[in-house]
Design an enzyme around this catalytic site. Sequence first.
Site, PDB file in Angstrom:
ATOM      1  N   HIS A 230       0.811  -1.213   0.000  1.00 43.31           N
ATOM      2  CA  HIS A 230       0.000   0.000   0.000  1.00 43.31           C
ATOM      3  C   HIS A 230       0.846   1.265   0.000  1.00 43.31           C
ATOM      4  O   HIS A 230       0.365   2.333  -0.382  1.00 43.31           O
ATOM      5  CB  HIS A 230      -0.925   0.013   1.230  1.00 43.31           C
ATOM      6  CG  HIS A 230      -1.785   1.233   1.299  1.00 43.31           C
ATOM      7  ND1 HIS A 230      -2.761   1.496   0.368  1.00 43.31           N
ATOM      8  CD2 HIS A 230      -1.788   2.276   2.156  1.00 43.31           C
ATOM      9  CE1 HIS A 230      -3.347   2.640   0.661  1.00 43.31           C
ATOM     10  NE2 HIS A 230      -2.776   3.138   1.743  1.00 43.31           N
ATOM     11  N   CYS A 231       2.101   1.191   0.396  1.00 44.00           N
ATOM     12  CA  CYS A 231       2.885   2.409   0.626  1.00 44.00           C
ATOM     13  C   CYS A 231       3.717   2.849  -0.575  1.00 44.00           C
ATOM     14  O   CYS A 231       3.486   3.916  -1.143  1.00 44.00           O
ATOM     15  CB  CYS A 231       3.800   2.217   1.837  1.00 44.00           C
ATOM     16  SG  CYS A 231       2.921   2.068   3.408  1.00 44.00           S
ATOM     17  N   ILE A 232       4.697   2.063  -0.970  1.00 42.34           N
ATOM     18  CA  ILE A 232       5.719   2.539  -1.901  1.00 42.34           C
ATOM     19  C   ILE A 232       5.161   2.845  -3.294  1.00 42.34           C
ATOM     20  O   ILE A 232       5.569   3.833  -3.905  1.00 42.34           O
ATOM     21  CB  ILE A 232       6.890   1.540  -1.962  1.00 42.34           C
ATOM     22  CG1 ILE A 232       7.505   1.399  -0.562  1.00 42.34           C
ATOM     23  CG2 ILE A 232       7.952   2.010  -2.933  1.00 42.34           C
ATOM     24  CD1 ILE A 232       8.617   0.395  -0.479  1.00 42.34           C
TER      25      ILE A 232
END
Length: 439
Positions: free
Chosen positions: A277-279
């Site tokens: 979900h982040c990078i």
Amino acid sequence: MPAIQSEALKQLQTRLRSRDCHVGIYGLGYVGLPLALRFAEMGIKVTGLDIDPHKVAQLNAGNSYIKRITGEHIEDALNNGFSATTDFAQSTHVDAQIICVPTPLDQHHQPDLSFVTDTVDAILPYFREGQIMCLESTTWPGTTEELLKPRLEHMGFNPGSNCALVYSPEREDPGNPNYTTATIPKVIGGITESCLELGQTLYGLAIETLVSVSNTRVAEMTKLLENIHRAVNIGLVNEMKIVADKMGINIHEVIKAAATKPFGFVPYAPGPGLGGHCIPIDPFYLTWKAKEYGINTRFIELAGEVNHHMPEWVVNKVAEALNQHRKAINGSRILVLGLAYKKNIDDTRESPAVEIMQQLQNKGALIDYSDPYVPIFPNKRDYHFDLKSVTLTPGTIRSYDCLVLATDHDDYDYAQLQECSPVIVDTRNRFNGANIVKA
């Protein structure tokens, strides 16, 4: 730091310090659930709130829907007073409201904060003086001040006076055996100094190391820098991989040699693209916000472009591999190994493996996947495969024209895979041999 002045916040501080407090966690996914369990482990009463009734029912029955969290963990939390609900009216009973909901991109690659704003708007009818609201979802700098604070003020609440508002970015790393929710340092920024003081007291109940910063914008930018740092360096090493491949150089040998330098170099591993979900998402929150200031984040966007095209690079490598065996992608049976975005977890969010599957299917391939952590292909907004994970046996492996190692789970029998498959496209550098094509 000045002492907290208002009576409502003094009482909140007393409840937090005495541990006679009640914490609400909003969003019981890969971030919210581990945090809820950690507070419960420390003897704090916790209520988990989620809009998914299936998750709530599973938790209240003592079951887990996240692979790395066992049913025993859930049972222990229930015995310590944890409960889950879909009823946001319970918000009025908690002292702290910690928001851990997704912040995805929309179909136009723009930030989508609807999960955050919808959650806050669902809380506000039940909000009261003497509560602290904490946002953990990754977002652009200014969100806490520009979206949450005005909503509270519109309802008559003044952060730092009769309530508290902080931002503390989540830093979960699923599958990392060395760091847990308790041991990952927690960055905290407050709307005011008294808000920060209350945030420190709250998170100090469950987290071993706190890192205080001067305001919420610094805390918001900190999370973005952490993930943009990784995205840019992964983009660099992915581009280097393509260059090295064209030159007939093994990029993994290059990285290993470069890593012997004891200073000035941090090794990053190339792969089939970015997942989680982040990078893949967080950098675009900054590029979007930067345009408000007349800034084009060209370096960040270029890295995103490189990483975005890595699944296409893998598909081209599959075409080359099959061509060596006088076969085309169209009509070939291809098994993708690993659906999760990283090894040894069940999280498929933004997994490049799914995009690889889609591109291969678009070219006529007959696609299957095998992932011991993902037994059924999950519901996704942009991808639809009616598939279940294939059980790996010598017979099933031999039935495929090509294997694509997208996620290198430790559970795989790599020797068996290599022995039984005519050709393997390896995106994770787990194989060596004549039937291996590095991607």
